[in-house]
Design a protein around this motif. Structure first.
Motif, PDB file in Angstrom:
ATOM      1  N   THR A 128       0.855  -1.184   0.000  1.00  0.00           N
ATOM      2  CA  THR A 128       0.000   0.000   0.000  1.00  0.00           C
ATOM      3  C   THR A 128       0.897   1.242   0.000  1.00  0.00           C
ATOM      4  O   THR A 128       2.107   1.155   0.259  1.00  0.00           O
ATOM      5  CB  THR A 128      -0.903   0.040   1.241  1.00  0.00           C
ATOM      6  OG1 THR A 128      -0.076   0.195   2.414  1.00  0.00           O
ATOM      7  CG2 THR A 128      -1.728  -1.241   1.366  1.00  0.00           C
ATOM      8  N   LYS A 130       0.989   3.664   2.141  1.00  0.00           N
ATOM      9  CA  LYS A 130       1.541   3.854   3.483  1.00  0.00           C
ATOM     10  C   LYS A 130       2.720   2.910   3.729  1.00  0.00           C
ATOM     11  O   LYS A 130       3.747   3.311   4.290  1.00  0.00           O
ATOM     12  CB  LYS A 130       0.449   3.614   4.528  1.00  0.00           C
ATOM     13  CG  LYS A 130       0.891   3.865   5.960  1.00  0.00           C
ATOM     14  CD  LYS A 130      -0.258   3.663   6.941  1.00  0.00           C
ATOM     15  CE  LYS A 130       0.183   3.918   8.375  1.00  0.00           C
ATOM     16  NZ  LYS A 130      -0.946   3.723   9.331  1.00  0.00           N
ATOM     17  N   GLN A 131       2.575   1.670   3.314  1.00  0.00           N
ATOM     18  CA  GLN A 131       3.654   0.692   3.488  1.00  0.00           C
ATOM     19  C   GLN A 131       4.881   1.058   2.658  1.00  0.00           C
ATOM     20  O   GLN A 131       6.021   0.883   3.107  1.00  0.00           O
ATOM     21  CB  GLN A 131       3.155  -0.702   3.111  1.00  0.00           C
ATOM     22  CG  GLN A 131       2.159  -1.292   4.094  1.00  0.00           C
ATOM     23  CD  GLN A 131       1.494  -2.555   3.564  1.00  0.00           C
ATOM     24  OE1 GLN A 131       1.448  -2.804   2.356  1.00  0.00           O
ATOM     25  NE2 GLN A 131       0.980  -3.373   4.473  1.00  0.00           N
ATOM     26  N   SER A 195     -10.506   1.705  -1.530  1.00  0.00           N
ATOM     27  CA  SER A 195      -9.332   1.487  -0.694  1.00  0.00           C
ATOM     28  C   SER A 195      -9.409   2.389   0.527  1.00  0.00           C
ATOM     29  O   SER A 195      -9.762   3.566   0.411  1.00  0.00           O
ATOM     30  CB  SER A 195      -8.059   1.796  -1.490  1.00  0.00           C
ATOM     31  OG  SER A 195      -6.915   1.645  -0.696  1.00  0.00           O
ATOM     32  N   GLU A 198      -6.383   4.976   5.298  1.00  0.00           N
ATOM     33  CA  GLU A 198      -5.136   4.682   6.007  1.00  0.00           C
ATOM     34  C   GLU A 198      -4.149   3.882   5.162  1.00  0.00           C
ATOM     35  O   GLU A 198      -2.944   3.869   5.439  1.00  0.00           O
ATOM     36  CB  GLU A 198      -5.407   3.943   7.329  1.00  0.00           C
ATOM     37  CG  GLU A 198      -6.166   2.643   7.195  1.00  0.00           C
ATOM     38  CD  GLU A 198      -7.679   2.849   7.335  1.00  0.00           C
ATOM     39  OE1 GLU A 198      -8.354   1.867   7.684  1.00  0.00           O
ATOM     40  OE2 GLU A 198      -8.156   3.986   7.099  1.00  0.00           O
ATOM     41  N   ALA A 199      -4.642   3.202   4.132  1.00  0.00           N
ATOM     42  CA  ALA A 199      -3.741   2.465   3.244  1.00  0.00           C
ATOM     43  C   ALA A 199      -3.039   3.414   2.279  1.00  0.00           C
ATOM     44  O   ALA A 199      -1.920   3.164   1.841  1.00  0.00           O
ATOM     45  CB  ALA A 199      -4.506   1.398   2.467  1.00  0.00           C
ATOM     46  N   THR A 225      -7.900  -3.133   0.099  1.00  0.00           N
ATOM     47  CA  THR A 225      -6.606  -2.558  -0.295  1.00  0.00           C
ATOM     48  C   THR A 225      -6.108  -3.125  -1.618  1.00  0.00           C
ATOM     49  O   THR A 225      -5.186  -2.575  -2.211  1.00  0.00           O
ATOM     50  CB  THR A 225      -5.542  -2.825   0.779  1.00  0.00           C
ATOM     51  OG1 THR A 225      -5.415  -4.235   0.988  1.00  0.00           O
ATOM     52  CG2 THR A 225      -5.913  -2.146   2.087  1.00  0.00           C
ATOM     53  N   GLU A 226      -6.689  -4.208  -2.102  1.00  0.00           N
ATOM     54  CA  GLU A 226      -6.202  -4.858  -3.319  1.00  0.00           C
ATOM     55  C   GLU A 226      -7.206  -4.699  -4.456  1.00  0.00           C
ATOM     56  O   GLU A 226      -8.414  -4.885  -4.276  1.00  0.00           O
ATOM     57  CB  GLU A 226      -5.960  -6.357  -3.074  1.00  0.00           C
ATOM     58  CG  GLU A 226      -4.948  -6.664  -1.978  1.00  0.00           C
ATOM     59  CD  GLU A 226      -3.545  -6.234  -2.358  1.00  0.00           C
ATOM     60  OE1 GLU A 226      -3.278  -6.092  -3.566  1.00  0.00           O
ATOM     61  OE2 GLU A 226      -2.709  -6.046  -1.447  1.00  0.00           O
TER      62      GLU A 226
END
Length: 293
Positions: A128, A130-131, A195, A198-199, A225-226
């Motif tokens: 994502t 954020k990641q 989505s 936060e992602a 998210t996907e």
């Protein structure tokens, strides 16, 4: 024992003549003889049998000769690799990417990089936004293709590409068989699969601003998210979803993809950590700045 000892010894072992070996090495004979004697003393091994008329390798000398040739060849090879790493031509690079990039953009990006850097080892991770940002900050990845905004001062960005939003509908939807773009007002307030913020704030805000631009009502029913999961949820009639055009490469018998009557884009930027630019990362960044959709 130093590398020069091995080089001198190889010359003597191949010439079996100190004078010829010294000439080959472009040094005088006495220093060469002294260096070979020093090598034997350091190893506490007799490497050569010497007479007034001949020089021959002992069994230990034959073994050291083969070993020395292998060692110097390996050193030469590894030195060349070190120089390639220093020039940014070889090494490892880790790239993060978002879900929609995987269909059209990622294969072309990887092909471009491999063509320019054939000796490069590339690792890719689907994350994502954020990641990706967190992984850039910790050094777990070197580059990212993500949806802005990127507020962290440690990170640099460069515009990469844009793609239009389309709508993904269940095949049972009343508008699924319609021709022409779908009017946003016709899907206002319908259950939406999106989505989570936060992602990735950028993706969420892009969809939200689509509703604002068209003066329609956003009714979130489900988060995912996907991209693949979004399409599956639409197929299961949980709602509709606004997705980038590239998502239409996910084929499902129970969904259709339609253009919408509002032109709205999802932006993707190339992102990297400005303080950890190795020659390799710098080179790949400059290469990807030339990427054309």
């Amino acid at each position: 024992m130093e590398l020069r000892h091995l080089r001198y010894f190889i010359a003597v072992a191949e010439e079996l003549h100190f004078g010829n070996a010294a000439q080959r090495l472009n040094i005088s004979q006495p220093p060469l003889s002294a260096q070979i004697k020093e090598l034997e003393q350091n190893l506490n091994v007799q490497l050569l049998e010497r007479t007034n008329r001949s020089v021959a390798l002992t069994e230990a000398g034959e073994y050291l000769y083969e070993l020395s040739v292998q060692m110097l060849a390996r050193l030469e090879k590894e030195t060349a690799i070190l120089q390639e790493i220093d020039r940014g031509e070889r090494g490892k690079i880790a790239i993060g990417f978002g879900g929609s990039v995987v269909f059209q953009i990622l294969p072309r990006v990887l092909t471009l990089i491999k063509k320019q850097y054939p000796k490069l080892e590339i690792h890719v991770s689907q994350l994502t936004t954020k990641q990706q940002i967190q992984a850039l900050l910790t050094g777990d990845i070197d580059l990212a293709l993500l949806v802005p905004p990127v507020g962290e001062k440690e990170l640099s960005t460069h515009p990469f590409y844009e793609e239009k939003f389309i709508v993904c509908l269940p095949k049972s939807h009343p508008l699924a068989s319609s021709t022409g773009p779908i009017a946003m007002e016709d899907v206002s307030n319908e259950p939406l699969i999106i989505s989570p913020r936060e992602a990735g704030e950028g993706y969420f805000e892009a969809v939200r601003s689509l509703y604002v631009k068209s003066n329609t009502v956003m009714n979130i029913a489900q988060y995912s998210t996907e991209q693949q999961t979004m399409v599956s949820l639409v197929a299961a009639e949980f709602g509709i979803s606004f997705v980038p055009e590239s998502t239409s490469h996910i084929q499902h018998h129970n969904v259709v993809y339609k253009e919408i009557d509002v032109t709205h884009y999802k932006e993707t930027v190339l992102t990297w950590h400005k303080h950890t630019q190795t020659p390799l990362v710098h080179g790949v960044v400059e290469l990807l700045k030339t990427f054309k959709v």
